[in-house]
Design an enzyme around this catalytic site. Structure first.
Site, PDB file in Angstrom:
ATOM      1  CE  LYS A  22     -23.038  25.585 -44.805  1.00  0.00           C
ATOM      2  NZ  LYS A  22     -23.612  26.367 -45.914  1.00  0.00           N
ATOM      3  CG  ASN A  23     -19.842  26.832 -47.454  1.00  0.00           C
ATOM      4  OD1 ASN A  23     -20.987  26.416 -47.249  1.00  0.00           O
ATOM      5  ND2 ASN A  23     -19.390  27.973 -46.962  1.00  0.00           N
ATOM      6  NE  ARG A  92     -26.412  33.350 -52.280  1.00  0.00           N
ATOM      7  CZ  ARG A  92     -26.753  34.201 -53.221  1.00  0.00           C
ATOM      8  NH1 ARG A  92     -27.999  34.562 -53.376  1.00  0.00           N
ATOM      9  NH2 ARG A  92     -25.832  34.697 -54.026  1.00  0.00           N
ATOM     10  CB  CYS A 116     -28.550  32.685 -43.986  1.00  0.00           C
ATOM     11  SG  CYS A 116     -28.073  31.344 -42.909  1.00  0.00           S
ATOM     12  NE  ARG A 121     -26.439  35.226 -49.156  1.00  0.00           N
ATOM     13  CZ  ARG A 121     -26.165  34.088 -48.524  1.00  0.00           C
ATOM     14  NH1 ARG A 121     -26.948  33.649 -47.595  1.00  0.00           N
ATOM     15  NH2 ARG A 121     -25.101  33.389 -48.855  1.00  0.00           N
ATOM     16  CG  ASP A 305     -19.419  31.670 -43.783  1.00  0.00           C
ATOM     17  OD1 ASP A 305     -20.266  32.570 -43.933  1.00  0.00           O
ATOM     18  OD2 ASP A 305     -19.282  30.727 -44.586  1.00  0.00           O
ATOM     19  CB  ILE A 327     -18.813  39.468 -47.384  1.00  0.00           C
ATOM     20  CG1 ILE A 327     -17.287  39.400 -47.223  1.00  0.00           C
ATOM     21  CG2 ILE A 327     -19.290  38.535 -48.490  1.00  0.00           C
ATOM     22  CD1 ILE A 327     -16.497  39.610 -48.477  1.00  0.00           C
ATOM     23  NE  ARG A 397     -29.052  26.662 -44.002  1.00  0.00           N
ATOM     24  CZ  ARG A 397     -28.573  27.802 -44.487  1.00  0.00           C
ATOM     25  NH1 ARG A 397     -28.869  28.937 -43.911  1.00  0.00           N
ATOM     26  NH2 ARG A 397     -27.808  27.816 -45.561  1.00  0.00           N
TER      27      ARG A 397
HETATM   28  C1  UD1 Z   1     -20.749  31.290 -50.034  1.00  0.00           C
HETATM   29  C2  UD1 Z   1     -20.866  30.420 -48.819  1.00  0.00           C
HETATM   30  C3  UD1 Z   1     -21.192  31.244 -47.580  1.00  0.00           C
HETATM   31  C4  UD1 Z   1     -20.191  32.402 -47.433  1.00  0.00           C
HETATM   32  C5  UD1 Z   1     -20.061  33.187 -48.734  1.00  0.00           C
HETATM   33  C6  UD1 Z   1     -18.963  34.241 -48.677  1.00  0.00           C
HETATM   34  C7  UD1 Z   1     -21.670  28.338 -49.741  1.00  0.00           C
HETATM   35  C8  UD1 Z   1     -22.772  27.349 -49.845  1.00  0.00           C
HETATM   36  N1  UD1 Z   1     -21.906  29.445 -49.043  1.00  0.00           N
HETATM   37  O1  UD1 Z   1     -22.037  31.887 -50.238  1.00  0.00           O
HETATM   38  O2  UD1 Z   1     -21.115  30.393 -46.445  1.00  0.00           O
HETATM   39  O3  UD1 Z   1     -20.631  33.262 -46.408  1.00  0.00           O
HETATM   40  O4  UD1 Z   1     -19.760  32.298 -49.819  1.00  0.00           O
HETATM   41  O5  UD1 Z   1     -17.761  33.670 -48.343  1.00  0.00           O
HETATM   42  O6  UD1 Z   1     -20.583  28.122 -50.229  1.00  0.00           O
HETATM   43  N2  UD1 Z   1     -23.447  38.541 -54.737  1.00  0.00           N
HETATM   44  C9  UD1 Z   1     -24.066  39.322 -55.674  1.00  0.00           C
HETATM   45  N3  UD1 Z   1     -24.484  38.725 -56.844  1.00  0.00           N
HETATM   46  C10 UD1 Z   1     -24.302  37.394 -57.080  1.00  0.00           C
HETATM   47  C11 UD1 Z   1     -23.669  36.602 -56.108  1.00  0.00           C
HETATM   48  C12 UD1 Z   1     -23.251  37.202 -54.939  1.00  0.00           C
HETATM   49  O7  UD1 Z   1     -24.248  40.526 -55.496  1.00  0.00           O
HETATM   50  O8  UD1 Z   1     -24.697  36.920 -58.160  1.00  0.00           O
HETATM   51  C13 UD1 Z   1     -23.001  39.164 -53.471  1.00  0.00           C
HETATM   52  C14 UD1 Z   1     -23.747  38.600 -52.255  1.00  0.00           C
HETATM   53  O9  UD1 Z   1     -24.966  39.267 -52.068  1.00  0.00           O
HETATM   54  C15 UD1 Z   1     -22.748  38.868 -51.165  1.00  0.00           C
HETATM   55  C16 UD1 Z   1     -21.382  38.672 -51.855  1.00  0.00           C
HETATM   56  O10 UD1 Z   1     -21.646  38.824 -53.253  1.00  0.00           O
HETATM   57  O11 UD1 Z   1     -22.852  40.186 -50.705  1.00  0.00           O
HETATM   58  C17 UD1 Z   1     -20.741  37.334 -51.590  1.00  0.00           C
HETATM   59  O12 UD1 Z   1     -21.586  36.301 -52.038  1.00  0.00           O
HETATM   60  P1  UD1 Z   1     -21.053  34.906 -52.556  1.00  0.00           P
HETATM   61  O13 UD1 Z   1     -19.562  34.861 -52.531  1.00  0.00           O
HETATM   62  O14 UD1 Z   1     -21.739  34.605 -53.839  1.00  0.00           O
HETATM   63  O15 UD1 Z   1     -21.622  33.970 -51.436  1.00  0.00           O
HETATM   64  P2  UD1 Z   1     -22.364  32.580 -51.616  1.00  0.00           P
HETATM   65  O16 UD1 Z   1     -21.709  31.828 -52.708  1.00  0.00           O
HETATM   66  O17 UD1 Z   1     -23.817  32.795 -51.642  1.00  0.00           O
END
Ligand code: UD1
Length: 423
Positions: A22-23, A92, A116, A121, A305, A327, A397
């Site tokens: 998915k990701n 997201r 979620c 986030r 995850d 995380i 999802r």
């Molecule tokens: C992706 C995955 C999700 C997984 C996560 C961490 C997808 C679609 N989803 O989510 O399944 O749980 O990686 O492995 O690929 N953060 C910030 N600012 C930002 C971006 C992120 O503070 O601009 C923080 C988030 O709040 C979180 C952490 O960084 O605490 C990790 O987020 P991120 O790696 O960006 O996760 P996603 O890409 O949303």
């Protein structure tokens, strides 16, 4: 809304075929916005998030067909550079269209994302990166408004290796002529799959494997035909479900090294494994499960995850375990539901302390997020009696046909909708 009824106490047995990731799939589908040429993607899992992404592409002006796991995306007139909130609020990852749209139009308006409910986030790392590439970013009435006179390559150091920000910036940089360097980028295998697609499209992408990515962007990118990598989170989830039921399951079509830490942890707590090139055989065992302390971390660390399904396994360990979620904030929503099923879990800030119990018992519970939902499903498989799980749409999802795959392994999971079905 659909629910699951789970009759517990059946050991999983047999083999399960893992779906495409998915990701990886979500950003790769979005990368089709970088070109007008046909984009063909195989091993696309039939998931709610994938269907949402296909709707997003259609709303942006692409023509999409999706059959037997293959998505074909072609141009269909003018692309748009704005998205309706209705689509973005569901997921997201819909914000990942920002990078390609900014690169193509030099402007884009995207509602701030939903998905979620895992704490705040934010998307600040994405936006900082776009600014380094020459864009201005403003928030207006719940929308992120991006605009640029021209975009230029840049050296960008991410304050945290965000998976989404890395993918968004890679896609944007692929259509900016010149060399963009991302430092402290995410190292998740899904990034490699996106990089492979961008390379096939004509950009040059070099990943040193240590957190530095160089993207040589091009003026124009081409169509691509690609097969999505195996879903390491689905793979890990089925390994954990097999282990929790003390079953005998071959998880097939996976990439075991993408689950390196999980495999080590499983062996450490006493789950026997046979690890092949593209399968992991979880073998039955009758010794007590040992407790273990884990802490989630960016790849190659323990995947956030898989934290929730891991917690379900540890509820049945012989002793006290700990899960430190490093995380996401607010990622223990499954814990009070597991407690309702007889687990002994105390959470304090980012740490959950789990004291193993002899058995779990069926209960009426509610899924609050995707992976927490699977953790409850796993608990239902191990528990005595019946478990009813509400809000199965969270599980849908990210898991393709979960009841079909589990029932083929001997589980008894029934999907029903109390508003439509008689029971
Ligand atoms: C992706 C995955 C999700 C997984 C996560 C961490 C997808 C679609 N989803 O989510 O399944 O749980 O990686 O492995 O690929 N953060 C910030 N600012 C930002 C971006 C992120 O503070 O601009 C923080 C988030 O709040 C979180 C952490 O960084 O605490 C990790 O987020 P991120 O790696 O960006 O996760 P996603 O890409 O949303």
């Amino acid at each position: 809304m659909d629910r699951f009824l789970v009759e517990g106490g059946h050991k999983l047995k047999g083999s399960v075929q893992i779906s495409g990731s998915k990701n990886a799939c979500l950003p790769i589908l979005v990368a089709s916005l970088l070109t007008d040429e046909p984009f063909i993607l195989h091993r696309v899992p039939n998931l709610r998030d994938v269907r949402t992404t296909l709707k997003i592409l259609t709303a942006l002006g692409k023509k999409v067909t999706y059959e037997n796991g293959t998505a074909t995306i072609v141009a269909d007139g003018q692309l748009k550079n704005t998205l309706p909130y209705e689509l973005v609020k569901q997921m997201r990852a819909s914000f990942w269209v920002a990078g390609p749209l900014l690169a193509r139009f030099k402007s884009a308006t995207i509602p701030l994302p939903g998905g979620c409910a895992l704490g705040a986030r934010p998307v600040d790392i994405h936006l900082k990166g776009f600014e380094r590439l020459g864009a201005t970013c403003a928030t207006e009435q719940g929308n992120v408004v991006l605009s640029a006179q021209t975009l230029q390559p840049a050296k960008i150091t991410l304050r945290f290796p965000s998976v989404g920000a890395t993918q968004n910036l890679m896609m944007c940089a692929a259509l900016i002529v010149g060399e963009t360097v991302l430092e402290n980028m995410a190292k998740e295998p899904e990034i490699d799959d996106v990089a492979a697609v961008l390379t096939h499209m004509g950009a040059e992408v070099f990943n040193d494997g240590k957190g530095r990515l160089v993207i040589r962007g091009q003026k124009q990118l081409h169509g691509v035909e690609h097969t999505v990598v195996a879903d390491r989170i689905e793979s890990g989830s089925y390994m954990l479900a097999a282990a929790a039921t003390r079953g005998d399951v071959r998880v097939e079509g996976c990439v075991p090294e993408h689950n390196g830490i999980l495999l080590e942890c499983l062996q450490e707590v006493g789950v026997p494994l046979e690890i092949g090139k593209d399968y992991v055989h979880v073998k039955p065992y009758d010794t007590p499960l040992k407790p273990l302390r884990i802490k989630t971390a960016p790849y190659p660390g323990f995947a956030t995850d898989l934290q929730a399904p891991w917690m379900t396994l540890m509820t049945l360990a012989n002793g006290a375990s700990e899960v430190d979620e490093d995380i996401f904030e607010n990622r223990f929503m499954h814990a009070p539901e597991l407690v309702r099923m007889g687990a002994d879990i105390v959470t304090e800030k980012s740490v959950a302390r789990i004291t193993g119990v002899k058995s779990l018992s069926g209960a009426h519970v509610m899924a609050s997020d995707l992976r927490g939902g699977f953790a409850l499903l796993m608990a239902g498989l191990c528990a005595s009696g019946m478990t009813e799980i509400e809000r199965v749409y969270h599980i849908d999802r990210g898991y393709e046909n979960p009841e079909g795959k589990l029932n083929a392994l001997g589980a008894k999971v029934t999907r029903y909708n109390p508003d439509k079905d008689d029971f």
